[in-house]
Write a protein that holds these residues in place. Structure first.
Motif, PDB file in Angstrom:
ATOM      1  N   LEU A 112     -30.910  21.117  -0.303  1.00 36.97           N
ATOM      2  CA  LEU A 112     -30.857  19.883   0.479  1.00 36.97           C
ATOM      3  C   LEU A 112     -32.214  19.187   0.496  1.00 36.97           C
ATOM      4  N   LEU A 113     -33.277  19.967   0.675  1.00 36.85           N
ATOM      5  CA  LEU A 113     -34.623  19.403   0.654  1.00 36.85           C
ATOM      6  C   LEU A 113     -34.917  18.761  -0.697  1.00 36.85           C
ATOM      7  N   THR A 114     -34.557  19.443  -1.769  1.00 37.37           N
ATOM      8  CA  THR A 114     -34.820  18.943  -3.114  1.00 37.37           C
ATOM      9  C   THR A 114     -34.066  17.651  -3.376  1.00 37.37           C
ATOM     10  N   LEU A 115     -32.785  17.632  -3.016  1.00 37.92           N
ATOM     11  CA  LEU A 115     -31.973  16.428  -3.221  1.00 37.92           C
ATOM     12  C   LEU A 115     -32.529  15.261  -2.418  1.00 37.92           C
ATOM     13  N   SER A 116     -32.882  15.485  -1.157  1.00 39.74           N
ATOM     14  CA  SER A 116     -33.433  14.412  -0.315  1.00 39.74           C
ATOM     15  C   SER A 116     -34.732  13.877  -0.891  1.00 39.74           C
ATOM     16  N   THR A 117     -35.576  14.781  -1.392  1.00 42.52           N
ATOM     17  CA  THR A 117     -36.861  14.365  -1.963  1.00 42.52           C
ATOM     18  C   THR A 117     -36.654  13.546  -3.230  1.00 42.52           C
ATOM     19  N   MET A 118     -35.717  13.967  -4.075  1.00 40.82           N
ATOM     20  CA  MET A 118     -35.448  13.227  -5.312  1.00 40.82           C
ATOM     21  C   MET A 118     -34.987  11.805  -5.013  1.00 40.82           C
ATOM     22  N   LEU A 119     -34.094  11.672  -4.044  1.00 43.87           N
ATOM     23  CA  LEU A 119     -33.572  10.347  -3.707  1.00 43.87           C
ATOM     24  C   LEU A 119     -34.636   9.472  -3.059  1.00 43.87           C
ATOM     25  N   HIS A 120     -35.537  10.089  -2.301  1.00 44.80           N
ATOM     26  CA  HIS A 120     -36.557   9.327  -1.575  1.00 44.80           C
ATOM     27  C   HIS A 120     -37.710   8.904  -2.495  1.00 44.80           C
ATOM     28  N   MET A 121     -38.126   9.790  -3.401  1.00 42.56           N
ATOM     29  CA  MET A 121     -39.308   9.515  -4.214  1.00 42.56           C
ATOM     30  C   MET A 121     -39.024   8.532  -5.350  1.00 42.56           C
ATOM     31  N   GLU A 122     -37.829   8.598  -5.930  1.00 45.28           N
ATOM     32  CA  GLU A 122     -37.444   7.698  -7.021  1.00 45.28           C
ATOM     33  C   GLU A 122     -38.424   7.761  -8.193  1.00 45.28           C
ATOM     34  N   LEU A 123     -38.737   8.995  -8.604  1.00 44.26           N
ATOM     35  CA  LEU A 123     -39.603   9.238  -9.753  1.00 44.26           C
ATOM     36  C   LEU A 123     -38.876  10.151 -10.732  1.00 44.26           C
ATOM     37  N   PRO A 124     -39.292  10.154 -12.009  1.00 41.54           N
ATOM     38  CA  PRO A 124     -38.830  11.231 -12.882  1.00 41.54           C
ATOM     39  C   PRO A 124     -39.151  12.571 -12.217  1.00 41.54           C
ATOM     40  N   HIS A 125     -38.187  13.467 -12.177  1.00 42.67           N
ATOM     41  CA  HIS A 125     -38.295  14.621 -11.276  1.00 42.67           C
ATOM     42  C   HIS A 125     -38.007  15.916 -12.033  1.00 42.67           C
ATOM     43  N   ILE A 126     -38.898  16.881 -11.887  1.00 45.05           N
ATOM     44  CA  ILE A 126     -38.694  18.228 -12.433  1.00 45.05           C
ATOM     45  C   ILE A 126     -38.767  19.207 -11.264  1.00 45.05           C
ATOM     46  N   ASN A 127     -37.677  19.917 -11.010  1.00 50.43           N
ATOM     47  CA  ASN A 127     -37.644  20.920  -9.949  1.00 50.43           C
ATOM     48  C   ASN A 127     -37.945  22.298 -10.537  1.00 50.43           C
ATOM     49  N   VAL A 128     -38.836  23.012  -9.890  1.00 42.78           N
ATOM     50  CA  VAL A 128     -39.343  24.260 -10.454  1.00 42.78           C
ATOM     51  C   VAL A 128     -39.193  25.393  -9.447  1.00 42.78           C
ATOM     52  N   LEU A 129     -38.606  26.509  -9.895  1.00 39.55           N
ATOM     53  CA  LEU A 129     -38.622  27.746  -9.113  1.00 39.55           C
ATOM     54  C   LEU A 129     -39.897  28.494  -9.482  1.00 39.55           C
ATOM     55  N   SER A 130     -40.885  28.427  -8.604  1.00 38.20           N
ATOM     56  CA  SER A 130     -42.184  29.027  -8.889  1.00 38.20           C
ATOM     57  C   SER A 130     -42.183  30.515  -8.550  1.00 38.20           C
ATOM     58  N   LYS A 131     -43.218  31.208  -9.017  1.00 40.60           N
ATOM     59  CA  LYS A 131     -43.406  32.646  -8.775  1.00 40.60           C
ATOM     60  C   LYS A 131     -42.199  33.455  -9.242  1.00 40.60           C
ATOM     61  N   ILE A 132     -41.627  33.043 -10.372  1.00 42.18           N
ATOM     62  CA  ILE A 132     -40.417  33.705 -10.855  1.00 42.18           C
ATOM     63  C   ILE A 132     -40.703  35.151 -11.240  1.00 42.18           C
ATOM     64  N   ASP A 133     -41.961  35.474 -11.529  1.00 38.08           N
ATOM     65  CA  ASP A 133     -42.317  36.849 -11.885  1.00 38.08           C
ATOM     66  C   ASP A 133     -42.249  37.792 -10.686  1.00 38.08           C
ATOM     67  N   LEU A 134     -42.190  37.244  -9.469  1.00 39.77           N
ATOM     68  CA  LEU A 134     -42.165  38.074  -8.255  1.00 39.77           C
ATOM     69  C   LEU A 134     -40.789  38.150  -7.623  1.00 39.77           C
ATOM     70  N   ILE A 135     -39.784  37.516  -8.227  1.00 46.05           N
ATOM     71  CA  ILE A 135     -38.488  37.411  -7.568  1.00 46.05           C
ATOM     72  C   ILE A 135     -37.827  38.770  -7.377  1.00 46.05           C
ATOM     73  N   GLU A 136     -38.077  39.707  -8.261  1.00 47.45           N
ATOM     74  CA  GLU A 136     -37.458  41.028  -8.135  1.00 47.45           C
ATOM     75  C   GLU A 136     -37.996  41.800  -6.939  1.00 47.45           C
ATOM     76  N   ASN A 137     -39.157  41.407  -6.436  1.00 47.81           N
ATOM     77  CA  ASN A 137     -39.741  42.109  -5.284  1.00 47.81           C
ATOM     78  C   ASN A 137     -38.993  41.825  -3.993  1.00 47.81           C
ATOM     79  N   TYR A 138     -38.131  40.809  -3.994  1.00 49.78           N
ATOM     80  CA  TYR A 138     -37.439  40.409  -2.769  1.00 49.78           C
ATOM     81  C   TYR A 138     -35.992  40.884  -2.715  1.00 49.78           C
ATOM     82  N   GLY A 139     -35.588  41.711  -3.670  1.00 51.94           N
ATOM     83  CA  GLY A 139     -34.234  42.241  -3.661  1.00 51.94           C
ATOM     84  C   GLY A 139     -33.380  41.649  -4.757  1.00 51.94           C
ATOM     85  N   ASN A 140     -32.151  42.139  -4.852  1.00 48.69           N
ATOM     86  CA  ASN A 140     -31.232  41.697  -5.898  1.00 48.69           C
ATOM     87  C   ASN A 140     -30.606  40.348  -5.549  1.00 48.69           C
TER      88      ASN A 140
END
Length: 333
Positions: free
Chosen positions: A155-183
């Motif tokens: 929801l935050l991402t969608l609202s930001t995309m509509l509000h900013m009106e810029l070419p937009h790239i959404n990124v899931l950061s720290k993907i190397d640490l995702i396994e540390n938080y569970g399955n």
């Protein structure tokens, strides 16, 4: 023409680390990079910034002078920057000749989907300095491990995309640490492609926090009248329906998707740079001028001189009349 990135995202999503790593990577590619720090709360910068908003306004001074908290202080600082945008333009003018710009913005999400200050600043820079910018929206990948937080991030991402009106790239950061938080409940593609969110409903219902609240409510109202119990279950059903409707809104817009990033992995950063260069047009900036002129010629009107070839024009008219006559005969037959 100047190219760059507007780096945004919630607190802790890795914006400053991203700017540091991205500036180093782009420098290795041979680009001259200038990092512009527009976060007045960021007083420990790991990179050398070409422009620092603290030279204009400091969050600590704003909080002390106006008795504001961190959130109110950041809104004031962005408002102050908007009113003094000439200062930022003068700072950027020496850089726009040959630099690639990275704008490091604050992590207060309200600035990018509720308030207009940050958007006004970016729009002014684009128009005045002829910038080609892409918004890089960082979301911490650990939110994928929690269905409720993941829907909130969407929801935050969608609202930001509509509000900013810029070419937009959404990124899931720290993907190397995702396994540390569970399955994860599903494979990673489900979260990056934002597939059918109805599959999340079961996991949202099984959320231990939601079950805990329902159990506490039952214990506190075990002696309550039937009407109150009915109201309790009605509220739970309403909450479930609200979650379903929010997921449908995200699906209906069909705008949100993500790419992944491990800022310490060169291949991961390189893939992201390719996406950004396509979105802001950087990949076309090195096209030879003769190619551009050829494309202009190819797209130009023909400018055919019909009066120079009257016989040819007559043949075209006659052929059209014969075609119409032939179709008419076929219809009558």
């Amino acid at each position: 023409m100047v190219f760059g990135q507007v780096v945004i995202g919630p607190p802790g999503s890795g914006k400053t680390t991203y700017c540091n790593g991205m500036s180093q990577f782009l420098s290795l590619l041979g680009r001259k990079v200038a990092v512009v720090n527009l976060d007045p709360a960021n007083d420990a910068l790991p990179y050398d910034c070409a422009v620092n908003i603290e030279d204009l306004v400091k969050l600590s001074d704003v909080m002390d002078e106006h008795s504001l908290g961190p959130n109110g202080g950041l809104v004031y600082c962005m408002d102050y920057l908007e009113k003094n945008i000439d200062w930022l333009e003068e700072k950027l003018k020496p850089l726009i000749e040959d630099h690639y710009l990275l704008f490091d913005f604050p992590g207060q999400v309200e600035l990018f989907f509720l308030h207009s200050n940050a958007r006004s600043v970016i729009d002014r820079l684009i128009k005045k300095l002829n910038l080609r910018l892409t918004a890089v929206h960082l979301i911490d990948s650990h939110l994928c491990c929690d269905p409720g937080k993941y829907v909130s991030a969407l929801l935050l991402t969608l609202s930001t995309m509509l509000h900013m009106e810029l070419p937009h790239i959404n990124v899931l950061s720290k993907i190397d640490l995702i396994e540390n938080y569970g399955n994860l409940a599903f494979n990673l593609d489900f979260y990056t492609d934002v597939q059918d969110l109805s599959y999340l409903q079961y996991h949202l219902d099984q959320d231990p926090r939601s079950a805990k609240y329902r159990f506490i409510y039952l214990l506190e109202n075990i002696e309550s009248p039937v009407q109150q119990r009915f109201t309790m279950f009605y509220n739970i059903a309403t909450f479930r329906k609200l979650t379903k409707e929010l997921c449908e809104v995200i699906d209906d817009f069909s705008l949100v998707d993500f790419t992944t990033l491990d800022i310490q992995n060169k291949e991961s950063v390189g893939n992201l740079v390719k996406l950004i260069d396509k979105s802001n047009g950087y990949i076309f900036s090195s096209i030879d001028s003769s190619t551009v002129e050829f494309s202009k010629i190819a797209a130009a009107p023909l400018g055919w001189d019909y009066f120079r070839y009257p016989l040819f024009v007559l043949l075209i008219i006659l052929s059209n009349k014969l075609f119409i006559y032939h179709n008419l005969v076929c219809c009558l037959c």
